[in-house]
Design a protein around this motif. Structure first.
Motif, mmCIF file in Angstrom:
data_model
loop_
_atom_site.group_PDB
_atom_site.id
_atom_site.type_symbol
_atom_site.label_atom_id
_atom_site.label_comp_id
_atom_site.label_asym_id
_atom_site.label_seq_id
_atom_site.Cartn_x
_atom_site.Cartn_y
_atom_site.Cartn_z
ATOM 1 N N ASP A 119 0.802 -1.235 0.000
ATOM 2 C CA ASP A 119 0.000 0.000 0.000
ATOM 3 C C ASP A 119 0.829 1.276 0.000
ATOM 4 O O ASP A 119 0.287 2.362 -0.174
ATOM 5 N N CYS A 183 -9.534 -5.717 0.728
ATOM 6 C CA CYS A 183 -8.853 -6.142 -0.506
ATOM 7 C C CYS A 183 -9.417 -7.508 -0.920
ATOM 8 O O CYS A 183 -10.161 -8.128 -0.168
ATOM 9 N N ALA A 190 -4.966 -2.838 -1.986
ATOM 10 C CA ALA A 190 -6.044 -2.751 -0.999
ATOM 11 C C ALA A 190 -6.476 -1.316 -0.805
ATOM 12 O O ALA A 190 -5.797 -0.369 -1.195
ATOM 13 N N ARG A 233 -6.899 5.089 -2.876
ATOM 14 C CA ARG A 233 -7.078 3.830 -2.132
ATOM 15 C C ARG A 233 -7.189 4.086 -0.631
ATOM 16 O O ARG A 233 -6.939 3.204 0.179
#
Ligand SMILES: NCCC[C@H](NC(=O)CCC(=O)O)C(=O)O
Length: 445
Positions: A119, A183, A190, A233
């Motif tokens: 991430d 996710c 994710a 995200r």
């Protein structure tokens, strides 16, 4: 790349006690000054770790913190020998002494916010220890939390352990208890969801009236920036202030997520539809589809959720795609909740198994299965780069049980905190623990 979720459970410390320190946490207030059993508390926590490790879930342990915190006591003007400090604090302010003695670092969901390497902008796993500045007894924790995380995740090629946010109300940060990663699978892209209770710099934003909102939007945004999360995200969701006023002091008392599943109470969020819309949209960007399991108020009231800790459960992905829900025994003792859970596992949905534990000692201070663990998703390379002495194995379990049996009392009452022998016992125990875990510099004793 494949990744596994490690659960780092807090090992309950030798001074586990009930001091009623957490205004807004119903269990903490209801059990104030009752006798605790530190030995049983630690064994209950270890039994959970062992059982989940034996099932093949990646499990590790975070060590307890040094107690009492003499730095706090001395900084507040209690002077002299250690025994003098304890005697004076007990006489003049037993509540400060209880703060210095709290075993609250056992709830490692509040230790830090963790963003897996997938991430983050620099491809490392990022940790921000939570400042927990809403409560004196918890505001002390980040110093040792940072030290422990730096020792375990020392390899800077893989890990970044940040400083905690400024310890001021604008940046109230309670760590992973208000953070969920959604996710398709742990190793894939994710969406990180941050849930906050109030907005410092917008006085018009809704806020609870009775109990404090411990997490601010500003703190969540700062953590996301430090971790280098992508805007598309990252989702910020406001907690429903009305449920904070009913005892939901962290989001993990009313919602839990794992992989693509969000299990939540209909009253969890200030704007339920808005939250789901944002999540669905962000998740579409990572090719994941949200499965929302909503629990309606007429099935389980907020009060039942708070008393049973239904949502303070661990949702664990099993081989084969289904999930197990790890719940406290209190869920089975609550008629509405146990009826709901029967229906849940029979529904054919993602959750097909219930695993329950007796965590009564922790529950009496408002901490369930989810409070006791910090999730750290790691690739194989990262897992081998962290300190291995904290990984739960059958051998470590037996060593720690023997250590607890040797050093822990089976009863602590408020007046016992004044006993100078207790401080010596705790120090001796922790020195030995540092050796067991292979972390010689763990404590600044
Ligand atoms: N995630 C669960 C945290 C529970 C914790 N309880 C406490 O600190 C109670 C301590 C006492 O009252 O002795 C809290 O409210 O932060």
């Amino acid at each position: 790349m494949s990744a596994r979720e490690f659960n780092f459970d807090g090992l309950v410390g030798p001074s586990h006690n009930y001091a009623g320190l957490s205004f807004g946490n119903v269990a903490s207030f209801n059990n104030v000054k009752s006798a605790s059993n530190p030995k049983q508390a630690a064994l209950q926590g270890l039994a959970k770790m062992r059982a989940l490790a034996a099932r093949g879930f990646a499990q590790a342990v975070l060590p307890p913190q040094d107690r009492p915190n003499f730095r706090l006591l001395r900084s507040l003007g209690f002077t002299g020998s250690d025994a003098d400090v304890l005697a004076r604090a007990y006489k003049e302010s037993p509540v400060i002494l209880a703060c210095a003695y709290s075993a609250s670092p056992m709830w490692t969901a509040n230790a830090a916010t963790v963003s897996p390497s997938r991430d983050t902008a620099d491809g490392r796993v990022h940790f921000t220890p939570a400042n927990l500045n809403n409560k004196l007894h918890r505001a002390l924790e980040y110093v040792q939390t940072t030290r422990a995380l730096q020792a375990i995740f020392a390899d800077e090629r893989h890990f970044a352990v940040h400083d905690a946010l400024p310890s001021t109300p604008a940046f109230g940060d309670e760590g992973a208890a208000n953070h969920t990663r959604l996710c398709a699978q742990h190793g894939l892209d994710a969406v990180e969801m941050f849930v906050y209770g109030r907005v410092e710099f917008d006085p018009a934003a809704p806020a609870p009236k009775r109990y404090p909102a411990r997490q601010t939007l500003e703190a969540s945004q700062a953590v996301a920036r430090k971790h280098g999360l992508a805007e598309a995200r990252t989702v910020y969701v406001q907690q429903n202030p009305d449920v904070i006023d009913q005892g939901v002091f962290h989001n993990d008392v009313i919602a839990v997520g794992n992989a693509n599943v969000l299990f939540y109470h209909e009253q969890a969020f200030a704007d339920e539809q808005g939250a789901l819309f944002q999540l669905r949209q962000a998740m579409a960007g990572v090719d994941a589809e949200l499965t929302a399991i909503r629990v309606d108020t007429d099935m389980v009231s907020v009060q039942d959720a708070v008393h049973s800790y239904l949502f303070n459960s661990q949702l664990l992905s099993k081989d084969g795609g289904k999930m197990a829900l790890v719940i406290p025994q209190e869920c089975q003792e609550n008629a509405a909740v146990s009826r709901y859970l029967e229906g849940l596992v029979a529904s054919g949905g993602p959750v097909d198994e219930l695993v329950h534990f007796d965590l009564r000692q922790s529950m009496r201070n408002g901490g369930g299965p989810a409070c006791l663990r910090l999730r750290v998703a790691l690739t194989d390379a990262e897992a081998s780069a962290m300190h291995q002495g904290v990984v739960m194995t059958e051998a470590l379990y037996h060593t720690l049980v023997a250590w607890v049996e040797k050093h822990y009392r089976d009863k602590l009452e408020p007046q016992d905190l004044a006993d100078p022998a207790l401080a010596v016992e705790v120090h001796t125990a922790l020195e030995e623990l540092a050796r067991i875990l292979g972390m010689p510099g763990l404590y600044d004793l």
